[in-house]
Design a protein around this motif. Structure first.
Motif, mmCIF file in Angstrom:
data_model
loop_
_atom_site.group_PDB
_atom_site.id
_atom_site.type_symbol
_atom_site.label_atom_id
_atom_site.label_comp_id
_atom_site.label_asym_id
_atom_site.label_seq_id
_atom_site.Cartn_x
_atom_site.Cartn_y
_atom_site.Cartn_z
ATOM 1 N N HIS A 385 0.833 -1.203 0.000
ATOM 2 C CA HIS A 385 0.000 0.000 0.000
ATOM 3 C C HIS A 385 0.869 1.255 0.000
ATOM 4 O O HIS A 385 1.524 1.539 0.998
ATOM 5 C CB HIS A 385 -0.900 0.027 1.248
ATOM 6 C CG HIS A 385 -1.838 -1.133 1.326
ATOM 7 N ND1 HIS A 385 -3.084 -1.113 0.749
ATOM 8 C CD2 HIS A 385 -1.703 -2.352 1.888
ATOM 9 C CE1 HIS A 385 -3.689 -2.267 0.971
ATOM 10 N NE2 HIS A 385 -2.855 -3.049 1.661
ATOM 11 N N ALA A 416 -5.614 -0.024 8.258
ATOM 12 C CA ALA A 416 -5.955 0.416 6.907
ATOM 13 C C ALA A 416 -5.403 -0.586 5.889
ATOM 14 O O ALA A 416 -6.094 -0.961 4.935
ATOM 15 C CB ALA A 416 -5.388 1.810 6.657
ATOM 16 N N TYR A 419 -7.449 -3.945 5.956
ATOM 17 C CA TYR A 419 -8.840 -3.973 5.512
ATOM 18 C C TYR A 419 -9.042 -3.351 4.136
ATOM 19 O O TYR A 419 -10.140 -2.932 3.798
ATOM 20 C CB TYR A 419 -9.741 -3.292 6.548
ATOM 21 C CG TYR A 419 -9.683 -3.972 7.881
ATOM 22 C CD1 TYR A 419 -9.907 -5.356 7.976
ATOM 23 C CD2 TYR A 419 -9.373 -3.272 9.037
ATOM 24 C CE1 TYR A 419 -9.826 -5.993 9.194
ATOM 25 C CE2 TYR A 419 -9.297 -3.910 10.254
ATOM 26 C CZ TYR A 419 -9.517 -5.268 10.324
ATOM 27 O OH TYR A 419 -9.439 -5.905 11.531
ATOM 28 N N SER A 420 -7.964 -3.203 3.378
ATOM 29 C CA SER A 420 -8.176 -2.686 2.020
ATOM 30 C C SER A 420 -7.396 -3.570 1.040
ATOM 31 O O SER A 420 -6.385 -4.164 1.408
ATOM 32 C CB SER A 420 -7.748 -1.218 1.928
ATOM 33 O OG SER A 420 -6.388 -1.084 2.252
ATOM 34 N N THR A 424 -4.022 -0.714 -3.225
ATOM 35 C CA THR A 424 -4.749 0.552 -3.063
ATOM 36 C C THR A 424 -3.990 1.457 -2.090
ATOM 37 O O THR A 424 -3.336 0.972 -1.164
ATOM 38 C CB THR A 424 -6.160 0.315 -2.516
ATOM 39 O OG1 THR A 424 -6.042 -0.397 -1.284
ATOM 40 C CG2 THR A 424 -6.998 -0.504 -3.485
ATOM 41 N N ASP A 443 -8.502 4.608 4.019
ATOM 42 C CA ASP A 443 -8.139 3.529 3.099
ATOM 43 C C ASP A 443 -9.211 3.412 2.021
ATOM 44 O O ASP A 443 -10.211 4.135 2.027
ATOM 45 C CB ASP A 443 -7.958 2.214 3.867
ATOM 46 C CG ASP A 443 -9.246 1.766 4.520
ATOM 47 O OD1 ASP A 443 -10.274 1.692 3.828
ATOM 48 O OD2 ASP A 443 -9.229 1.490 5.753
ATOM 49 N N SER A 444 -8.994 2.500 1.080
ATOM 50 C CA SER A 444 -9.951 2.304 -0.008
ATOM 51 C C SER A 444 -10.612 0.939 0.104
ATOM 52 O O SER A 444 -10.921 0.309 -0.901
ATOM 53 C CB SER A 444 -9.255 2.421 -1.361
ATOM 54 O OG SER A 444 -8.491 3.599 -1.406
ATOM 55 N N GLY A 445 -10.823 0.489 1.308
ATOM 56 C CA GLY A 445 -11.458 -0.813 1.515
ATOM 57 C C GLY A 445 -12.968 -0.690 1.511
ATOM 58 O O GLY A 445 -13.539 0.234 0.918
ATOM 59 N N ASP A 446 -13.615 -1.594 2.265
ATOM 60 C CA ASP A 446 -15.072 -1.617 2.277
ATOM 61 C C ASP A 446 -15.663 -0.645 3.292
ATOM 62 O O ASP A 446 -16.873 -0.490 3.370
ATOM 63 C CB ASP A 446 -15.568 -3.033 2.611
ATOM 64 C CG ASP A 446 -15.094 -4.031 1.573
ATOM 65 O OD1 ASP A 446 -14.876 -3.603 0.419
ATOM 66 O OD2 ASP A 446 -14.913 -5.216 1.917
ATOM 67 N N ASN A 493 -17.154 6.457 7.228
ATOM 68 C CA ASN A 493 -16.926 5.986 5.866
ATOM 69 C C ASN A 493 -16.848 7.183 4.941
ATOM 70 O O ASN A 493 -17.603 8.144 5.089
ATOM 71 C CB ASN A 493 -18.048 5.046 5.442
ATOM 72 C CG ASN A 493 -17.986 3.750 6.231
ATOM 73 O OD1 ASN A 493 -16.895 3.237 6.499
ATOM 74 N ND2 ASN A 493 -19.140 3.253 6.626
ATOM 75 N N GLY A 498 -14.440 3.495 1.257
ATOM 76 C CA GLY A 498 -13.303 3.293 2.155
ATOM 77 C C GLY A 498 -13.574 3.880 3.519
ATOM 78 O O GLY A 498 -14.407 4.773 3.678
#
Lengths: 527, 227
Positions: A385, A416, A419-420, A424, A443-446, A493, A498
């Protein structure tokens, strides 16, 4: 320690048993003495001059005045004059007086009786008083001695109560402030207790002045409230009332009451400080123990982890190279060991933070420095990352504990990354916002699902994360550290997708940095 | 540089000694092990090592004492292995003369990188006055700093700080030490000056000042120049 209980007030002290006799007995004795004198003098009536015989009567009157008091002396004087006149003054056996000169005799005898009787009575009274005083002082001294040995407030209450009962015939109750600012009576076993008007007690306590309410007090209630003034502060209130239930003002004897109150106050203060010292001692010992347990634990856990990481590394790096499959196994062992190390670090941190024995080593510093060192520290965990840091190059210095804030960044960055999806970016943005430095790690996760506040509770985890490793201690630690710095932390969020965790640190007034005195610069031309 | 540098390894855990020894022997070092403080002092005196690797928590005493002892007669680089998380232990070891530290657990790669840096420093008798890192070149003899070929302007304090870090490449310099050397004895409490000037250097010399590659922070301890 011996405390005499009960017994009532001290009896007024009397010197000489004769004066203690009932009045009628004393008068009877006076009559006897005069009669005996008359009988002794009768045989000498012919041989001695009446002027000498009267001396014997004078002696008797004197004796009565000295030993039996004023009234018997007066009785003795009249009786002596009568007997002398009747038996010895011619014409004998009659009250008739031939010679006018005997009037003088009568007058002298009367005067001697009165003067001596009064003198004796006065002397006696003073002697009695000083003896009583000595006894009371002795009792006060005894109370002081007993108090100096007292270790608990209950003992102090008992000693004080017993002294007041014995010396002043008063009931007393000791009132001490509890933690909530109310005055509470100290229970003493075996006493019936005295009712107390809380308002009056409180006034005495607050003002530090005695409050008296003798005529107004209801039966069974205290009539006088004395503040317990110790050198440092007022320690409580001593409420007193006459033991017989009457509403008379207590004798004196404020002097004596005040003295007792002072002694009790000093004893209470001493007990208080002994208590404080003891608590501090216990606290110090337990803190030292806790910190030595934590560092022993840290050492014991890290040694096998070091072996695991080192041996797995040696395997992976061994020459000739291992087959790919086995190299991967070695790598996995190493990664797991490092993760275990991260958990141990978090657990120990939490234990330390939770135990409250963390003192912040706050210093003014640029926040980018700790961001850089956190990224460097995580190293391989962030390999997948790229981290983008946005912050103004003239962002002011912030005051914080670098080691702890580094832990915050490490935890947030690690989360971060975890979970991404790989590849990303992770974004760190620092801005000044309403007197705070506001830092967000995104981050760019869910993103987060469910209650984002609960994320920061110990052992809580977002719902979607169950497949990911971690016990959710990380965010709880972040919160503890940020809150210790006077900041806040929250998760949200991002609209573009993310999750984002934002925390603040108060900005304050950074110290000034003086410019270098010489503006001279290093420069190619100065070579 | 010596052909096979001797390394004295003082560590009470046998398994740690095992992998450290294997890694160092792979680098061509001769490794002499000691499991206690007493043995460690003896080995350090007998073997004329080029490097001492020292665990602070030894069964018969504190490794700090060995540093103090060895520094009486030798400048040999000392790399401290510490399971302790307390920064003050590290600072104490560094202030007494240790050169670097590794916090347990550490990877073999990290260990070798630190070892190489320290051994290189040891063999730097005829070092060139020119130090290069990234696209930066510092000519210490001419007090000249260039980045990608063009001159970089440094203030006198910035230059003093930079040259001190470069002269101790690979070594952790405590905040106290840097402040004393650059600002003089009275400034040891003004840590923020040091931080601000390191920040200036990074802005002038690093590609990404927020993620420095060469002028590294040892949080709570000090700074290190990593060539």
């Amino acid at each position: 320690m011996s405390i005499e209980k009960g017994g009532g007030a001290l009896p007024p002290h009397k010197n000489g048993r004769l004066l203690a006799l009932p009045t009628w007995q004393r008068h009877l004795l006076a009559v006897c003495i005069c009669t005996v004198t008359a009988l002794l003098a009768t045989p000498m009536a012919g041989r001695l001059d009446p002027a000498n015989i009267v001396m014997l009567f004078l002696l008797a009157v004197l004796a009565v005045a000295v030993s039996l008091g004023l009234e018997p002396a007066l009785l003795a004087a009249f009786l002596s004059v009568g007997l002398f006149d009747f038996l010895f003054v011619p014409p004998r056996f009659s009250f008739e007086v031939n010679d006018g000169q005997y009037v003088v005799t009568f007058a002298v005898m009367l005067a001697v009786a009165i003067v001596t009787g009064r003198l004796t009575a006065g002397l006696r009274r003073r002697a009695d008083e000083s003896a009583t005083e000595a006894l009371r002082t002795g009792a006060l001294y005894e109370m002081a001695r007993d108090l100096s040995g007292a270790l608990m407030v209950e003992q102090i209450a008992e000693i004080t109560g017993s002294y007041l009962h014995r010396v002043l015939n008063a009931e007393a109750v000791l009132l001490l402030p509890d933690g909530k600012g109310n005055l509470k009576a100290v229970e003493v076993a075996g006493t019936k207790g005295l009712a107390v008007e809380p308002t009056l007690a409180f006034v005495a306590y607050e003002k530090g002045e005695p409050v008296e309410c003798s005529p107004l007090a209801a039966p069974g209630f205290a009539t006088l409230y004395l503040p317990l003034r110790a050198p440092m502060r007022v320690r409580g209130v001593l409420a007193v009332a006459p033991a017989d239930g009457s509403r008379r003002p207590l004798p004196d004897e404020h002097g004596r009451l005040q003295a007792a109150a002072s002694l009790a106050a000093i004893a209470i203060e001493r007990v208080h400080y002994v208590d404080v010292a003891q608590r501090t001692q216990v606290q110090m010992v337990s803190e030292r123990l806790r910190s030595s347990i934590l560092s022993a634990l840290s050492h014991d856990l890290r040694t096998p982890l070091t072996v695991l990481v080192g041996l797995a590394d040696s395997l992976a790096m061994s020459r000739p190279q291992l087959p790919d499959d086995e190299r991967e196994t070695a790598g996995a062992i190493r990664d797991q060991a490092e993760r275990l190390n991260g958990l141990v670090a978090n657990l120990l941190d939490m234990a330390r933070l939770h135990a409250g024995d963390v003192t912040l080593q706050k210093e003014w510093q640029p926040i980018e420095e700790v961001i850089g060192s956190s990224i460097k520290l995580l190293g391989r965990a962030l390999a997948e990352h790229p981290v983008k840091v946005s912050l103004a190059s003239d962002f002011p210095l912030v005051e914080f504990d670098a080691i702890l804030i580094e832990r915050v960044f490490c935890n947030l960055l690690e989360n971060a990354a975890k979970y991404s999806p790989p590849g990303t970016p992770i974004e760190i943005v620092v801005r000044a916002q309403a007197g705070n430095a506001e830092v967000s790690v995104s981050d760019s996760g869910d993103g987060f699902a469910g209650d984002t506040v609960a994320l920061f509770e110990m052992f809580a985890r977002g719902e979607h994360e169950s497949a990911k490793p971690g016990v959710g201690l990380g965010l709880a630690i972040c919160r503890a550290i940020v809150e210790a710095h006077g900041g806040t932390i929250s998760a949200a969020n991002r609209p573009q997708g993310g999750g984002s965790v934002t925390f603040t640190l108060p900005l304050g007034e950074p110290p000034t940095i003086e410019e270098e005195p010489i503006p001279g610069e290093m420069d190619a031309s100065h070579g | 540089m010596v052909e096979t540098p001797a390394v004295v390894l003082v560590e009470d855990e046998r398994q740690i000694r095992r992998f450290v020894r294997a890694a160092l022997e792979g680098e061509g070092c001769a490794v002499f092990e000691a499991g206690t403080l007493v043995e460690g002092v003896r080995e350090a005196a007998d073997r004329h090592p080029a490097l001492i690797i020292l665990d602070l928590g030894l069964p018969d005493g504190n490794g700090i004492d060995l540093i103090r002892d060895v520094r009486n007669w030798s400048d040999v680089p000392i790399l401290v292995l510490s399971a302790r998380v307390q920064e003050k232990d590290k600072i104490q070891a560094l202030d007494l003369g240790a050169d670097d530290y590794l916090t347990k657990p550490f990877g073999v790669g990290e260990l070798l990188a630190r070892t190489r840096a320290l051994l290189r420093r040891q063999g730097r008798a005829n070092a060139s006055p020119i130090v290069a890192f990234g696209d930066v070149e510092v000519d210490l003899s001419r007090r000249l700093v260039t980045r990608a070929g063009s001159p970089v302007h440094l203030t006198p304090i910035e230059y003093r700080l930079l040259s001190l870090l470069l002269a101790n490449a690979g070594k952790v310099m405590t905040q106290r030490h840097l402040l004393r050397e650059v600002w003089g004895g009275s400034s040891v409490e003004s840590n923020h000056y040091l931080r601000v000037y390191v920040g200036h250097l990074r802005q002038k010399l690093e590609d990404d000042p927020t993620q420095p590659k060469y002028l590294l922070t040892e949080t709570g301890v000090g700074y290190r120049f990593q060539p």
